[in-house]
Write an enzyme that holds these catalytic residues in place. Structure first.
Site, PDB file in Angstrom:
ATOM      1  N   GLY A  45      41.502  39.868  43.715  1.00 45.60           N
ATOM      2  CA  GLY A  45      40.941  39.033  42.646  1.00 45.60           C
ATOM      3  C   GLY A  45      39.701  38.286  43.088  1.00 45.60           C
ATOM      4  O   GLY A  45      38.712  38.193  42.350  1.00 45.60           O
ATOM      5  N   CYS A  46      39.729  37.756  44.295  1.00 44.30           N
ATOM      6  CA  CYS A  46      38.590  36.988  44.803  1.00 44.30           C
ATOM      7  C   CYS A  46      37.386  37.904  45.040  1.00 44.30           C
ATOM      8  O   CYS A  46      36.247  37.521  44.793  1.00 44.30           O
ATOM      9  CB  CYS A  46      38.974  36.255  46.091  1.00 44.30           C
ATOM     10  N   THR A  47      37.666  39.123  45.494  1.00 40.26           N
ATOM     11  CA  THR A  47      36.593  40.091  45.710  1.00 40.26           C
ATOM     12  C   THR A  47      35.961  40.481  44.370  1.00 40.26           C
ATOM     13  O   THR A  47      34.733  40.505  44.239  1.00 40.26           O
ATOM     14  CB  THR A  47      37.130  41.335  46.458  1.00 40.26           C
TER      15      THR A  47
END
Length: 150
Positions: A45-47
């Site tokens: 998700g952060c990527t």
């Protein structure tokens, strides 16, 4: 979770990025600043979120925005994340959580029935005078740039 709202003065933060450079709110006076908090570098998700911001970086620059990512990861983890995905913006390694706590995005979370403390994925849009223009609590990781640049 966060108590900061639109119209509030942004916290006068100071944090160190992946290269050891210090960033403060005052460094961005006269520019719009997007401060996005994410739970952990190099996770799916952060990527997706950071890559969406990267892919729209020129649109942000054209509208006088600077971007600053923040998580509690180490400087080494942030550097690896930034280099791997070629992010054109700094990532603060806030292991001591001073910036995270200043913005009020650390707190209890639930994941798969387990409760723990962590970073709530939140984005703050700060205007040229250091006033919070928008707080985005429901971040769409794959369409985050569109949420900010509406």
């Amino acid at each position: 979770m966060t108590t900061l709202q639109k119209g509030d003065k942004a916290p006068n933060f100071s944090g160190t990025d992946q290269d050891g450079k210090t960033h403060t709110l005052a460094d961005y006076k006269g520019k719009k600043l997007v401060v996005f908090f994410y739970p952990k570098a190099s996770t799916p998700g952060c990527t997706a979120e950071a890559c969406d911001l990267r892919d729209n970086y020129e649109r942000f620059k054209a509208k006088n925005y600077e971007l600053l990512g923040v998580s509690a990861d180490s400087q080494k983890a942030q550097l690896k994340f930034k280099d791997k995905y070629e992010f054109p913006f700094p990532l603060l390694a806030d292991e001591g959580k001073s910036v995270i706590n200043a913005f009020g995005v650390w707190g209890p979370k639930k994941f798969m029935g387990r409760e723990y403390d962590g970073i709530h994925r939140t984005t703050f849009v700060i205007d040229e005078k250091g006033i919070i223009d928008e707080v985005i609590l429901q971040v769409k990781t794959k369409e985050h740039a569109a949420q900010i640049l509406k």
